[in-house]
Design a protein around this motif. Structure first.
Motif, PDB file in Angstrom:
ATOM      1  N   VAL A  31    -117.751  49.829 -47.907  1.00  0.00           N
ATOM      2  CA  VAL A  31    -118.782  49.200 -47.077  1.00  0.00           C
ATOM      3  C   VAL A  31    -118.140  48.386 -45.954  1.00  0.00           C
ATOM      4  O   VAL A  31    -118.584  48.441 -44.792  1.00  0.00           O
ATOM      5  N   LEU A  32    -117.108  47.630 -46.275  1.00  0.00           N
ATOM      6  CA  LEU A  32    -116.425  46.859 -45.236  1.00  0.00           C
ATOM      7  C   LEU A  32    -115.795  47.776 -44.196  1.00  0.00           C
ATOM      8  O   LEU A  32    -115.741  47.441 -43.010  1.00  0.00           O
ATOM      9  N   THR A  33    -115.334  48.932 -44.631  1.00  0.00           N
ATOM     10  CA  THR A  33    -114.703  49.874 -43.717  1.00  0.00           C
ATOM     11  C   THR A  33    -115.686  50.405 -42.687  1.00  0.00           C
ATOM     12  O   THR A  33    -115.366  50.516 -41.494  1.00  0.00           O
ATOM     13  N   ILE A  34    -116.891  50.766 -43.137  1.00  0.00           N
ATOM     14  CA  ILE A  34    -117.830  51.416 -42.222  1.00  0.00           C
ATOM     15  C   ILE A  34    -118.843  50.458 -41.608  1.00  0.00           C
ATOM     16  O   ILE A  34    -119.430  50.776 -40.570  1.00  0.00           O
ATOM     17  N   ALA A  35    -119.073  49.302 -42.229  1.00  0.00           N
ATOM     18  CA  ALA A  35    -120.121  48.397 -41.740  1.00  0.00           C
ATOM     19  C   ALA A  35    -119.598  47.380 -40.743  1.00  0.00           C
ATOM     20  O   ALA A  35    -120.327  46.959 -39.836  1.00  0.00           O
ATOM     21  N   VAL A  36    -118.353  46.954 -40.899  1.00  0.00           N
ATOM     22  CA  VAL A  36    -117.782  45.961 -39.988  1.00  0.00           C
ATOM     23  C   VAL A  36    -117.148  46.686 -38.808  1.00  0.00           C
ATOM     24  O   VAL A  36    -116.319  47.582 -38.998  1.00  0.00           O
TER      25      VAL A  36
END
Length: 494
Positions: A31-36
């Motif tokens: 999630v951090l990879t694609i959302a931030v």
């Protein structure tokens, strides 16, 4: 580490039962990879300040802690990907040591340090995924979350394409600072979306790696199938409107690898859907198909391709100075030259040893996923394992189109699929061994018959009725329900 190694036959303590497992941690990482947005970083850490990178560092430390405290050996026959990842770490460490013993430009020292940390952290993601996913349902859970996330990112890309605005440049995250956001690029008359990635090529490669997983989930999922089909449609459409050769090649390669393993009915449905989808895209976005066709017809005159081919002689010259261990991972700075070829970059920075170590890791991941597709009892598990074969193959191909490991999102997507491939093989072997033990146990039970002659127990007779000529295969569960059996027969008939 809870969820990575636990002695069999012992009850887990309360803190272990309530703790977060590897699937949850890797989901957070994804999630951090694609959302931030890629530009958002924790400034004091510099290039290591991306949230996904910081989590990856902690993930590797978590894996090391578990290795020190583990009390039971791992599955010795299912550790190919783990060994490949550890080999890659050792080679990069040797390349780093070799670079530190050589004269270096001062500007290259910090990139060498941060490059080493980033690479080791990425291998930590591979190791935790390979060792830490405890059950097949948890393996499916992570791939379901990947499928949903890919659909959301694709939707954002479509919004960027339709509006011509980046949108993610308006996101402000406390504690993170954003550099100058990359403006949306264009090609022909079209905007090239990048979603939260730093470049459309990175976006296309990342989405292309996840396309096989998304498409296969749309085929095998039984609950909430509409959402899975929607994600697949969004990803395919986003790859088309990315107006990127890398994205188109990645998507086509992934589907081409899966196509021979589909049933006849699925192949026909895929071909019909593809024709209808292309027709709808050409009507909705006039000129799109012509632009995409022109990407390959005029490739010989494309300045980007000419720049790549022109750098081959320079790369070979640089490679000749340090052929075995390279000049140090991360030390060839963009201001020297941009090759847009990750294999050339890796050969210069880590030498022949580093290039071979990476190729070995990729091949082991592909082989592990392929073997898992043959060992799993459930047809759904078999198809998802084949999806990982396609995903890792796509990632390996994309390395030839740009420096994949210099971009955090694409690198994270590749190591996730590699780790999931290793987990698939380990889980398939554990499932096969468990079934063999259960059959052996039931076969050893005998009870006296009516005339006092020993006969097989009811459990053994039941397993024999279910498994004549082989083990009963279900579609959704390793145990195999009666409905799963009928669906598997129908699947084979197709």
């Amino acid at each position: 580490m809870p969820g990575i190694s636990r002695p069999r036959g012992l009850t887990s303590p309360a803190w272990a039962r309530n703790s977060i497992d590897a699937t949850s941690v890797l989901s957070t990482y994804f999630v951090l990879t694609i959302a931030v947005p890629s530009q958002a970083v924790f400034a004091p850490l510099g290039t290591l300040g991306a949230p996904s990178t910081m989590v990856a560092i902690l993930v590797f430390a978590w894996w090391l802690w578990d290795q020190v405290h583990r009390t039971m050996p791992g599955h010795a026959r299912a550790q190919w990907v783990r060994r490949g990842a550890l080999l890659a770490v050792v080679v990069v460490l040797l390349a780093y040591r070799h670079a530190m013993l050589q004269p270096m430009v001062s500007d290259e020292i910090t990139p060498a340090d941060s490059g080493l940390v980033r690479f080791v952290a990425l291998m930590g993601v591979v190791l935790v995924a390979n060792d830490g996913i405890t059950t097949v349902p948890r393996w499916h859970t992570l791939m379901r979350r990947i499928s949903i996330g890919a659909g959301v990112v694709a939707a954002l890309a479509l919004v960027q394409f339709a509006t011509g605005q980046l949108w993610v440049d308006r996101i402000s995250i406390p504690g993170l600072s954003s550099g100058a956001a990359n403006a949306l690029l264009g090609r022909g008359a079209f905007t090239r979306p990048s979603a939260t990635a730093s470049h459309p090529i990175e976006f296309g490669a990342s989405l292309g790696m996840f396309l096989p997983i998304v498409v296969n989930r749309a085929m095998v999922v039984k609950e909430r199938r509409g959402g899975a089909v929607l994600s697949a449609g969004l990803v395919v459409l986003a790859l088309l409107v990315s107006v990127s050769r890398t994205a188109l090649i990645a998507g086509a390669l992934g589907l081409a690898i899966l196509f021979p393993f589909w049933s006849r009915r699925t192949k026909i449905a895929a071909l019909v859907s593809g024709v209808v989808g292309l027709g709808a895209a050409s009507v909705a976005v006039p000129g799109l198909l012509g632009t995409l066709r022109g990407l390959f017809q005029s490739s010989s005159n494309d300045p980007n391709i000419q720049s790549r081919t022109a750098g081959y002689s320079y790369a070979l010259e640089m490679f000749g100075y340090n052929p075995w261990l390279g000049r140090g991972y991360g030390t060839f700075l963009p201001r020297y030259y941009i090759f847009d070829n990750g294999y050339l970059q890796l050969a210069m920075e880590a030498g022949v040893a580093g290039l071979l170590a990476f190729l070995v890791l990729v091949l082991l991941a592909i082989f592990s996923a392929f073997r898992a597709s043959r060992l799993f009892r459930s047809a759904a598990d078999q198809q998802m394992a084949m999806a990982l074969v396609a995903s890792v193959s796509v990632g390996a191909a994309c390395v030839a189109f740009f420096d994949l490991f210099a971009f955090p999102q694409s690198a994270s997507c590749l190591v996730l699929t590699v780790g999931l491939s290793g987990a698939a093989y380990r889980l398939a072997r554990e499932e096969r061994d468990r079934v063999a033990r259960d059959l052996s146990t039931s076969a050893s039970r005998v009870v006296p018959g009516p005339s006092g002659v020993p006969r097989a127990s009811d459990d053994h007779e039941q397993s024999g009725r279910q498994g004549q000529g082989g083990v009963d295969r279900g579609v959704d569960h390793p145990q195999g329900s009666s409905s799963g059996r009928s669906e598997q027969i129908e699947h084979r008939a197709d």
